[in-house]
Design a protein around this motif. Structure first.
Motif, PDB file in Angstrom:
ATOM      1  N   LEU A 135       0.288  -8.409   4.593  1.00 34.40           N
ATOM      2  CA  LEU A 135       0.833  -8.020   3.282  1.00 34.40           C
ATOM      3  C   LEU A 135       1.905  -6.934   3.409  1.00 34.40           C
ATOM      4  CD1 LEU A 135       0.748  -8.125   0.177  1.00 34.40           C
ATOM      5  CD2 LEU A 135      -1.173  -6.512   0.262  1.00 34.40           C
ATOM      6  N   LEU A 145      -0.027  -9.105  -6.801  1.00 34.06           N
ATOM      7  CA  LEU A 145      -0.656 -10.168  -6.009  1.00 34.06           C
ATOM      8  C   LEU A 145      -1.228 -11.193  -6.979  1.00 34.06           C
ATOM      9  CD1 LEU A 145      -2.532  -8.039  -3.301  1.00 34.06           C
ATOM     10  CD2 LEU A 145      -0.122  -8.732  -3.403  1.00 34.06           C
ATOM     11  N   ASP A 199      -5.003 -11.937  -7.719  1.00 30.42           N
ATOM     12  CA  ASP A 199      -5.764 -11.072  -8.626  1.00 30.42           C
ATOM     13  C   ASP A 199      -5.282 -11.336 -10.048  1.00 30.42           C
ATOM     14  OD1 ASP A 199      -7.494  -9.679  -6.900  1.00 30.42           O
ATOM     15  OD2 ASP A 199      -5.881  -8.352  -6.281  1.00 30.42           O
ATOM     16  N   ASN A 217     -13.689  -6.267   1.796  1.00 29.78           N
ATOM     17  CA  ASN A 217     -12.654  -7.188   1.274  1.00 29.78           C
ATOM     18  C   ASN A 217     -11.466  -6.453   0.655  1.00 29.78           C
ATOM     19  OD1 ASN A 217     -14.237  -9.431   1.865  1.00 29.78           O
ATOM     20  ND2 ASN A 217     -15.391  -9.192  -0.036  1.00 29.78           N
ATOM     21  N   TYR A 218     -11.519  -5.105   0.643  1.00 32.54           N
ATOM     22  CA  TYR A 218     -10.529  -4.363  -0.155  1.00 32.54           C
ATOM     23  C   TYR A 218      -9.975  -3.155   0.585  1.00 32.54           C
ATOM     24  CZ  TYR A 218     -12.602  -6.962  -4.021  1.00 32.54           C
ATOM     25  OH  TYR A 218     -13.038  -7.966  -4.837  1.00 32.54           O
ATOM     26  N   GLY A 219      -8.853  -2.649   0.048  1.00 30.53           N
ATOM     27  CA  GLY A 219      -8.428  -1.306   0.378  1.00 30.53           C
ATOM     28  C   GLY A 219      -9.272  -0.359  -0.466  1.00 30.53           C
ATOM     29  N   GLU A 252      -8.248   0.411   4.760  1.00 34.32           N
ATOM     30  CA  GLU A 252      -8.231  -1.031   4.547  1.00 34.32           C
ATOM     31  C   GLU A 252      -9.526  -1.663   5.048  1.00 34.32           C
ATOM     32  OE1 GLU A 252      -6.371  -2.798   2.775  1.00 34.32           O
ATOM     33  OE2 GLU A 252      -6.528  -4.866   3.472  1.00 34.32           O
ATOM     34  N   LYS A 253     -10.203  -2.344   4.140  1.00 35.86           N
ATOM     35  CA  LYS A 253     -11.380  -3.170   4.440  1.00 35.86           C
ATOM     36  C   LYS A 253     -12.437  -2.457   5.304  1.00 35.86           C
ATOM     37  CE  LYS A 253      -9.101  -7.511   3.548  1.00 35.86           C
ATOM     38  NZ  LYS A 253      -7.661  -7.427   3.477  1.00 35.86           N
ATOM     39  N   VAL A 293      -8.812  -1.132  -4.292  1.00 35.85           N
ATOM     40  CA  VAL A 293      -7.471  -1.492  -4.762  1.00 35.85           C
ATOM     41  C   VAL A 293      -7.457  -2.962  -5.192  1.00 35.85           C
ATOM     42  CG1 VAL A 293      -5.049  -1.705  -4.089  1.00 35.85           C
ATOM     43  CG2 VAL A 293      -6.434   0.167  -3.164  1.00 35.85           C
ATOM     44  N   ILE A 294      -6.952  -3.198  -6.389  1.00 29.78           N
ATOM     45  CA  ILE A 294      -6.744  -4.544  -6.907  1.00 29.78           C
ATOM     46  C   ILE A 294      -5.225  -4.775  -6.900  1.00 29.78           C
ATOM     47  CG2 ILE A 294      -7.098  -6.012  -8.959  1.00 29.78           C
ATOM     48  CD1 ILE A 294      -9.649  -5.216  -7.324  1.00 29.78           C
ATOM     49  N   GLY A 295      -4.781  -6.027  -6.819  1.00 30.14           N
ATOM     50  CA  GLY A 295      -3.386  -6.319  -6.495  1.00 30.14           C
ATOM     51  C   GLY A 295      -2.298  -5.959  -7.485  1.00 30.14           C
ATOM     52  N   TYR A 341       0.528  -2.665  -7.806  1.00 34.10           N
ATOM     53  CA  TYR A 341       0.984  -1.414  -7.198  1.00 34.10           C
ATOM     54  C   TYR A 341       2.292  -0.983  -7.859  1.00 34.10           C
ATOM     55  CZ  TYR A 341      -1.767  -3.393  -3.217  1.00 34.10           C
ATOM     56  OH  TYR A 341      -2.726  -3.974  -2.422  1.00 34.10           O
ATOM     57  N   GLN A 386      -0.587  -3.741   7.522  1.00 39.26           N
ATOM     58  CA  GLN A 386      -1.276  -3.575   6.240  1.00 39.26           C
ATOM     59  C   GLN A 386      -0.481  -2.664   5.300  1.00 39.26           C
ATOM     60  OE1 GLN A 386      -3.755  -5.268   5.282  1.00 39.26           O
ATOM     61  NE2 GLN A 386      -4.685  -6.031   7.174  1.00 39.26           N
ATOM     62  N   THR A 409      -1.859  -1.103   2.897  1.00 40.43           N
ATOM     63  CA  THR A 409      -2.749   0.059   2.708  1.00 40.43           C
ATOM     64  C   THR A 409      -2.444   1.167   3.722  1.00 40.43           C
ATOM     65  OG1 THR A 409      -4.454  -1.415   1.896  1.00 40.43           O
ATOM     66  CG2 THR A 409      -5.184   0.751   2.606  1.00 40.43           C
ATOM     67  N   ARG A 435     -11.044  -8.773 -14.160  1.00 38.43           N
ATOM     68  CA  ARG A 435     -10.271  -9.261 -13.024  1.00 38.43           C
ATOM     69  C   ARG A 435     -11.012 -10.425 -12.351  1.00 38.43           C
ATOM     70  NH1 ARG A 435     -11.913  -8.692  -7.250  1.00 38.43           N
ATOM     71  NH2 ARG A 435     -10.042  -9.218  -6.083  1.00 38.43           N
TER      72      ARG A 435
HETATM   73  C1  G1P Z   1      -5.134  -7.252  -0.140  1.00 35.87           C
HETATM   74  C2  G1P Z   1      -4.982  -5.799   0.292  1.00 35.87           C
HETATM   75  C3  G1P Z   1      -6.219  -4.992  -0.091  1.00 35.87           C
HETATM   76  C4  G1P Z   1      -6.482  -5.135  -1.579  1.00 35.87           C
HETATM   77  C5  G1P Z   1      -6.592  -6.625  -1.963  1.00 35.87           C
HETATM   78  C6  G1P Z   1      -6.716  -6.797  -3.462  1.00 35.87           C
HETATM   79  O1  G1P Z   1      -6.148  -7.841   0.628  1.00 35.87           O
HETATM   80  O2  G1P Z   1      -4.768  -5.754   1.687  1.00 35.87           O
HETATM   81  O3  G1P Z   1      -6.026  -3.642   0.218  1.00 35.87           O
HETATM   82  O4  G1P Z   1      -7.661  -4.441  -1.941  1.00 35.87           O
HETATM   83  O5  G1P Z   1      -5.439  -7.357  -1.524  1.00 35.87           O
HETATM   84  O6  G1P Z   1      -6.957  -8.121  -3.801  1.00 35.87           O
HETATM   85  P1  G1P Z   1      -6.322  -9.460   0.746  1.00 35.87           P
HETATM   86  O7  G1P Z   1      -7.093  -9.878  -0.468  1.00 35.87           O
HETATM   87  O8  G1P Z   1      -4.953 -10.045   0.774  1.00 35.87           O
HETATM   88  O9  G1P Z   1      -7.107  -9.688   2.000  1.00 35.87           O
END
Ligand code: G1P
Length: 292
Positions: free
Chosen positions: A112, A132, A135, A171-173, A192-193, A205-207, A209, A231, A233, A254
């Motif tokens: 990303l 993103l 999301d 799964n998230y930042g 990150e994750k 973090v949700i997509g 920014y 990343q 993040t 969401r």
């Molecule tokens: C990405 C980002 C992550 C964020 C997430 C939100 O991860 O790297 O930090 O929390 O989107 O959906 P991905 O879902 O692409 O693995």
């Protein structure tokens, strides 16, 4: 007064392996929630927030996205001949104007952060948004508008956040949290994750920014992080301590449309809200739930 946010980046280069075989020859961003592709929801959210330039970071096999945001003369002519003006509106009214959309390709799937970096020359030296499309957020006003309203006072960098179950932090930042003031949270760290045992909080973090262009210098260092990817993040974490950096708890529901279950839930939720479908779906779901 912070500089206005006029541009938004939509990273749409991902392979969509979780939805194979559906995504074998179709971009995952074109999967529909009811009757509209995921990417259109994201673009309409940006339009509702006053964004004027839409930058898609695409990849091979994604030309269906470019076609979607273009005029379709044959289809429009055919619909006109059939007097289906309602449908002409459905394919046209949300189209950005000529010149408002730009495409650049992420030539290698390096993550990303790399996708956002690919947009650097199109962004230049000004703040920008990243959305993103996976999301999908049902909120009023739409979540990016909510963020930009607060950004107008706060400036700096801002990420949309929500609490997730601790078991899901990988799964998230995830944020390390400083001072909290209602929906706004000071960010003092970002990972990150992380595994649940070491996650600094469950605020994730949700997509969505809002970022300052300084992030490109960090992204340009090409540091490979979690999962062997560049990343976003990690680059954001390096911005902490400079300009203000906040998490924003958006109001809305969401859906993680990057997962099958989230995608199905979104389809049900949006169909229930749909004026023609809602009343047909409700008795079906009631019936179904009796037999579960
Ligand atoms: C990405 C980002 C992550 C964020 C997430 C939100 O991860 O790297 O930090 O929390 O989107 O959906 P991905 O879902 O692409 O693995």
């Amino acid at each position: 007064m912070p500089r206005p946010v006029r541009k938004a980046v939509f990273p749409v280069g991902g392979l969509g392996t979780r939805f194979l075989p559906a995504t074998k020859s179709m971009p995952k961003e074109m999967l529909p929630i009811v009757d509209k592709p995921l990417i259109q929801y994201a673009v309409e959210e940006a339009q509702a927030a006053g964004i004027e330039q839409f930058i898609f970071v695409t990849g091979r096999g994604k030309t269906a996205i470019e076609d979607h945001f273009d005029n379709s003369f044959e289809l429009a002519d055919m619909l006109r001949a059939r007097k289906r003006h309602d449908l002409i509106d459905a394919i046209n009214h949300w189209l950005p104007e000529a010149g408002q959309v730009a495409y650049t390709r992420q030539q290698d799937p390096l993550g990303l952060g790399h996708a956002v970096w690919c947009a650097r020359n199109l962004i230049g030296d000004e703040p920008f948004a990243v959305l993103l499309a996976d999301d999908l957020i049902l909120g009023e006003p739409p979540s990016l508008k909510q963020m930009l309203d607060r950004y107008a006072d706060l400036g700096g960098n801002m990420v949309a956040v929500m609490d997730v179950p601790r078991t899901e932090t990988r799964n998230y930042g995830v944020l390390k949290i400083g001072r909290e003031d209602g929906e706004v949270v000071e960010v003092t760290g970002l990972v990150e994750k992380p595994d649940p045992e070491v996650a600094p909080s469950t605020l994730s973090v949700i997509g969505r920014y809002i970022l300052q262009p300084e992030v490109f210098a960090h992204l340009g260092q090409g540091h490979f992080g979690t999962g062997g990817e560049i990343q976003l993040t990690d680059a954001l974490a390096k911005l902490i301590g400079g300009a203000p950096f906040h998490g924003f708890r958006f109001r809305g529901r969401r859906f993680d449309c990057g997962s099958k279950i989230g995608f199905i839930e979104a389809n049900i939720a949006f169909a229930l809200e749909h004026e023609a479908l809602g009343e047909k779906l409700r008795p079906y779901l009631r019936d179904l739930s009796r037999n579960l």
